[in-house]
Enzyme design. Structure first.
Site, mmCIF file in Angstrom:
data_model
loop_
_atom_site.group_PDB
_atom_site.id
_atom_site.type_symbol
_atom_site.label_atom_id
_atom_site.label_comp_id
_atom_site.label_asym_id
_atom_site.label_seq_id
_atom_site.Cartn_x
_atom_site.Cartn_y
_atom_site.Cartn_z
ATOM 1 N N CYS A 133 0.836 -1.200 0.000
ATOM 2 C CA CYS A 133 0.000 0.000 0.000
ATOM 3 C C CYS A 133 0.873 1.252 0.000
ATOM 4 O O CYS A 133 1.986 1.250 0.478
ATOM 5 C CB CYS A 133 -0.951 0.061 1.181
ATOM 6 S SG CYS A 133 -2.078 -1.311 1.267
ATOM 7 N N ARG A 144 6.051 -1.030 -3.965
ATOM 8 C CA ARG A 144 5.646 -1.642 -2.703
ATOM 9 C C ARG A 144 4.662 -2.789 -2.929
ATOM 10 O O ARG A 144 4.399 -3.570 -2.024
ATOM 11 C CB ARG A 144 5.018 -0.591 -1.791
ATOM 12 C CG ARG A 144 5.997 0.507 -1.433
ATOM 13 C CD ARG A 144 5.316 1.601 -0.676
ATOM 14 N NE ARG A 144 4.964 1.172 0.670
ATOM 15 C CZ ARG A 144 5.754 1.318 1.714
ATOM 16 N NH1 ARG A 144 6.931 1.853 1.583
ATOM 17 N NH2 ARG A 144 5.379 0.917 2.904
ATOM 18 N N TRP A 155 -2.871 -3.001 -1.601
ATOM 19 C CA TRP A 155 -2.542 -4.424 -1.708
ATOM 20 C C TRP A 155 -3.575 -5.130 -0.834
ATOM 21 O O TRP A 155 -3.592 -4.930 0.387
ATOM 22 C CB TRP A 155 -1.123 -4.662 -1.204
ATOM 23 C CG TRP A 155 -0.577 -6.036 -1.449
ATOM 24 C CD1 TRP A 155 -0.061 -6.510 -2.622
ATOM 25 C CD2 TRP A 155 -0.446 -7.096 -0.491
ATOM 26 N NE1 TRP A 155 0.370 -7.809 -2.449
ATOM 27 C CE2 TRP A 155 0.146 -8.189 -1.154
ATOM 28 C CE3 TRP A 155 -0.769 -7.240 0.847
ATOM 29 C CZ2 TRP A 155 0.422 -9.396 -0.524
ATOM 30 C CZ3 TRP A 155 -0.495 -8.438 1.487
ATOM 31 C CH2 TRP A 155 0.094 -9.498 0.788
ATOM 32 N N ASN A 163 -3.040 3.245 5.315
ATOM 33 C CA ASN A 163 -2.095 2.125 5.274
ATOM 34 C C ASN A 163 -2.065 1.513 6.657
ATOM 35 O O ASN A 163 -2.116 2.254 7.646
ATOM 36 C CB ASN A 163 -0.666 2.609 4.980
ATOM 37 C CG ASN A 163 -0.418 2.814 3.520
ATOM 38 O OD1 ASN A 163 -1.319 2.637 2.703
ATOM 39 N ND2 ASN A 163 0.803 3.192 3.190
ATOM 40 N N GLY A 164 -1.927 0.195 6.734
ATOM 41 C CA GLY A 164 -1.851 -0.452 8.043
ATOM 42 C C GLY A 164 -3.025 -1.382 8.236
ATOM 43 O O GLY A 164 -3.622 -1.866 7.263
ATOM 44 N N GLU A 180 18.502 -18.649 -0.812
ATOM 45 C CA GLU A 180 18.239 -17.323 -1.391
ATOM 46 C C GLU A 180 18.104 -17.424 -2.918
ATOM 47 O O GLU A 180 17.249 -16.784 -3.525
ATOM 48 C CB GLU A 180 19.357 -16.352 -0.979
ATOM 49 C CG GLU A 180 19.294 -14.962 -1.569
ATOM 50 C CD GLU A 180 18.005 -14.183 -1.274
ATOM 51 O OE1 GLU A 180 17.195 -14.635 -0.459
ATOM 52 O OE2 GLU A 180 17.812 -13.139 -1.904
ATOM 53 N N LYS A 219 14.782 -16.307 -4.909
ATOM 54 C CA LYS A 219 14.795 -15.305 -5.987
ATOM 55 C C LYS A 219 14.113 -15.869 -7.213
ATOM 56 O O LYS A 219 13.311 -15.198 -7.839
ATOM 57 C CB LYS A 219 16.234 -14.892 -6.363
ATOM 58 C CG LYS A 219 16.941 -13.953 -5.438
ATOM 59 C CD LYS A 219 16.475 -12.524 -5.470
ATOM 60 C CE LYS A 219 15.426 -12.250 -4.448
ATOM 61 N NZ LYS A 219 15.795 -12.001 -3.105
ATOM 62 N N GLU A 257 10.227 -16.274 -6.693
ATOM 63 C CA GLU A 257 9.393 -15.077 -6.533
ATOM 64 C C GLU A 257 9.271 -14.252 -7.809
ATOM 65 O O GLU A 257 8.248 -13.617 -8.022
ATOM 66 C CB GLU A 257 9.808 -14.215 -5.333
ATOM 67 C CG GLU A 257 11.179 -13.629 -5.382
ATOM 68 C CD GLU A 257 11.545 -12.880 -4.109
ATOM 69 O OE1 GLU A 257 10.674 -12.552 -3.308
ATOM 70 O OE2 GLU A 257 12.744 -12.627 -3.933
ATOM 71 N N HIS A 296 17.672 -38.059 1.937
ATOM 72 C CA HIS A 296 16.688 -38.446 2.956
ATOM 73 C C HIS A 296 15.256 -38.192 2.504
ATOM 74 O O HIS A 296 14.350 -38.132 3.327
ATOM 75 C CB HIS A 296 16.975 -37.705 4.270
ATOM 76 C CG HIS A 296 18.298 -38.070 4.867
ATOM 77 N ND1 HIS A 296 18.556 -39.307 5.398
ATOM 78 C CD2 HIS A 296 19.457 -37.366 4.959
ATOM 79 C CE1 HIS A 296 19.811 -39.348 5.827
ATOM 80 N NE2 HIS A 296 20.383 -38.176 5.561
ATOM 81 N N LYS A 339 6.580 -4.998 -1.308
ATOM 82 C CA LYS A 339 7.947 -4.675 -0.882
ATOM 83 C C LYS A 339 8.078 -4.651 0.632
ATOM 84 O O LYS A 339 9.063 -5.101 1.182
ATOM 85 C CB LYS A 339 8.356 -3.318 -1.481
ATOM 86 C CG LYS A 339 9.816 -2.937 -1.229
ATOM 87 C CD LYS A 339 10.763 -3.858 -1.952
ATOM 88 C CE LYS A 339 12.217 -3.586 -1.660
ATOM 89 N NZ LYS A 339 13.061 -4.752 -1.993
#
Ligand code: F6R
Length: 614
Positions: A2, A27, A77, A103-104, A486, A490, A493, A509, A609
């Site tokens: 947002c 974001r 969002w 926002n929030g 990582e 990457k 996503e 295993h 973000k």
């Protein structure tokens, strides 16, 4: 997640709002909207999907919009309610007298909604935000004053908010307030702008007011006045920021992600500068405020973070344990909160967060702080929420990161962890010769990073060829395991390809059952450590199941060419420092596969973000 922009002034209001929102797109969002105070009334326009949908809508109705004097805008969002126009901000009260963006998260919205409905308020959306508009409107009926109505409504709200509010009855002001969510006010000449992040204001001004929690600001064209909830005036402190215009432009690169990958050598150089001068002298890390005596006697450190920052923390654990000899636990912030008896007043907790706004990490830090722990925060945003709980702030200074996928902030976090681990080891008088060698080698890292980046066209070719696979397995051992994790993160996503990372020893295993010619196995191989030979054995096991083998390695061993189908070669480096280099090919592989597949590299679907909900 947002974004908010508000503007009062003589410029083209809708243009300022849309351009400001554009800079916040990074974001993550799935709808957008603005409210304009025009011809004595408030006009609201919303669109789902890309911000361009809203811009196009505005273009088509240009004759309907005359000369707005102010406005507020938002990209949303979706959290409470699907991404549609009804749920998109701005939201209004029943009569439409109060209009706001938020926002929030309002945690007690259900209780408030039930009460407000009893009072006759009619709700249109499924959002938590709408209750705030109704609540303020109810208070406005009593106070007939927007600022006072906002002040009266706030104590009833539980949760986090940055709010930007207009009243249809007050044509000259936007009222803004925040609690545990970012909001800044940009002070211009005959115009003022409000936003949830710096990029949205830099084309208007570089003079900023940082608003504190529960301070209410009345923003007019020529003035900003701030009060606390007790009605006391708060002195307005304007600070000048250095405008990071480079950070918010692509500088000729096709995507922000690619630009940010290429910024890494200089970020590392800048971070080293002034901290390591003479390698025989102790490292300078004045930002660590914790006393040397306390550091010397630490028996355990805990690291908490999420996502990519968590991977940096996992490498930090190896560094702290290896260099400083202090036991270190790493936990996903969202899981740390369920641990009992793990943190007390003697604990040192290191929280890592690029944005400093991640709700999971903030909740975990609050919990650690309540237990009396000493808190170090490693962040790229020293003005962010999480720093309120910090005893020491280590600013990673990577500059604004626009691409949703973290790259340069990760490397900067990593380097900060190297610096901290060396600092701690020096305070504790651990292994001086080893530390001198590490410091020497650290100074050579930026040039080696540049060497890797200069081979990008080769990496691109190989990555394009790999983009036909639908699944990947990544493996690593020891300090190289978090890099494999990582690399897999990457890839998934930004390309939406399934990529899972495992400790190389765990392959046999269970996950080995997945392997065949359609499931490439990507490994990290750094000679000079026992993990090297063991990882090669695991790769051979995968080869025997027909898996295609790919590796990122610093090894010059010609025999690897017989075993591996694709080799991404990096310069020679010690196992301990290798994570600073091995991650670069992984970032580029993910970037080029995503770009080759035509995905939205900088704004991958479903991601934001900064993730400000738990
Ligand atoms: C991955 C990514 C996320 C973030 C995570 C934590 O590329 O960006 O996994 O790392 O959401 O965010 P911060 O570091 O802002 O707390």
């Amino acid at each position: 997640m947002c974004g908010i922009v508000g503007y009062v002034g003589d410029a083209n209001v809708q243009e300022v709002l849309v351009n400001g929102l554009k800079t916040l797109k990074y974001r993550g969002y799935d709808s957008a909207g603005i409210a304009l105070f025009d011809e004595g009334k408030i006009k609201i326009y919303k669109a789902t999907g890309k911000l361009e949908n809203l811009s196009n809508k505005l273009l088509n109705l240009n004759s309907e919009i005359k000369k707005p004097s102010m406005g507020i805008g938002h990209i949303r969002w979706a959290t409470h309610g699907v991404a549609n126009e009804i749920n998109a901000h701005p939201h209004t009260s029943t009569t439409g007298d109060i209009v706001l963006v938020h926002n929030g998260i309002i945690e007690n919205f259900k209780e408030l909604k039930a009460e407000l409905e009893k009072q006759g308020c009619v709700f249109k959306s499924q959002t938590d935000t709408e209750v705030v508009a109704h609540l303020i409107s109810e208070e406005y009926k009593k106070t007939k004053n927007l600022k006072d109505a906002v002040k009266n409504a706030l104590p009833k709200l539980m949760g986090a908010y940055a709010l930007c509010i207009m009243s249809a009855n007050e044509s000259d002001k936007i009222v803004v307030v925040r609690k545990n969510a970012p909001l800044i006010i940009g002070v211009g000449d005959g115009e003022n702008i409000v936003a949830s992040d710096i990029p949205a204001i830099v084309s208007t001004t570089s003079n900023i007011i940082y608003l504190n929690d529960e301070e209410v600001a009345v923003v007019k064209k020529d003035s900003v006045e701030i009060e606390n909830l007790n009605g006391e005036k708060v002195p307005v402190k304007v600070v000048r920021i250095s405008i990071e215009t480079d950070a918010i432009s692509k500088m000729g690169y096709k995507h922000y992600m690619l630009k940010e990958i290429h910024e890494q050598p200089n970020i590392v150089r800048n971070l080293l500068c002034g901290r390591i001068g003479d390698v025989n002298q102790p490292i300078k890390l004045d930002e660590v405020k914790i006393s040397r005596d306390v550091l010397k006697n630490l028996s355990k450190i805990q690291i908490i973070a999420c996502g990519t920052s968590l991977h940096a923390g996992q490498i930090g654990r190896y560094l702290i344990e290896d260099l400083a000899g202090v036991s270190c636990e790493v936990e996903a912030a969202s899981e740390y909160i369920y641990r009992k008896n793990t943190t007390d007043a003697n604990s040192l907790v290191i929280a890592i967060s690029q944005s400093g706004e991640t709700a999971d990490t903030i909740t975990a830090v609050k919990q650690a702080k309540e237990k009396g722990a000493y808190i170090i925060v490693i962040t790229n945003r020293p003005d962010s929420n999480i720093t309120r709980y910090a005893d020491s702030i280590l600013n990673v200074n990577a500059g604004i990161e626009v691409s949703v996928a973290a790259t340069k902030s990760y490397t900067a976090q990593l380097l900060t962890l190297y610096l901290f681990a060396i600092y701690l080891a020096e305070v504790k008088d651990e292994g001086k010769d080893k530390l001198v060698n590490i410091k020497k080698e650290l100074l050579s890292i930026p040039t080696k990073m540049e060497e890797i980046l200069s081979s990008e066209s080769d990496i691109e070719k190989k990555a394009d060829a790999l983009s036909k696979y639908k699944n990947f397995v990544y493996i690593g051992r020891g300090i190289n395991l978090p890099t494999a994790m990582e690399g897999a993160l990457k890839l998934k996503e930004i390309s939406y390809i399934n990529a899972n990372a495992y400790p190389a020893g765990e392959l046999k295993h269970g996950p080995i059952a997945l392997l065949d010619e359609n499931m490439p196995v990507v490994s990290v191989l750094i000679p000079g450590h026992i993990s090297y030979d063991k990882t090669i054995s695991n790769c051979e096991e995968a080869k025997a199941r027909n898996a295609k083998l790919i590796t990122v390695t610093s090894s010059n061993d010609e025999n690897l060419k017989k075993l591996f189908d694709v080799i991404f070669k990096i310069p020679e480096v010690s196992d301990l420092l290798s994570p600073l280099l091995t991650v670069l090919p992984f970032q580029l592989i993910a970037y080029h596969i995503s770009n080759f597949l035509g995905k939205d590299v900088d704004q991958p679907r479903n991601l934001a973000k900064s993730v400000t909900v738990e």
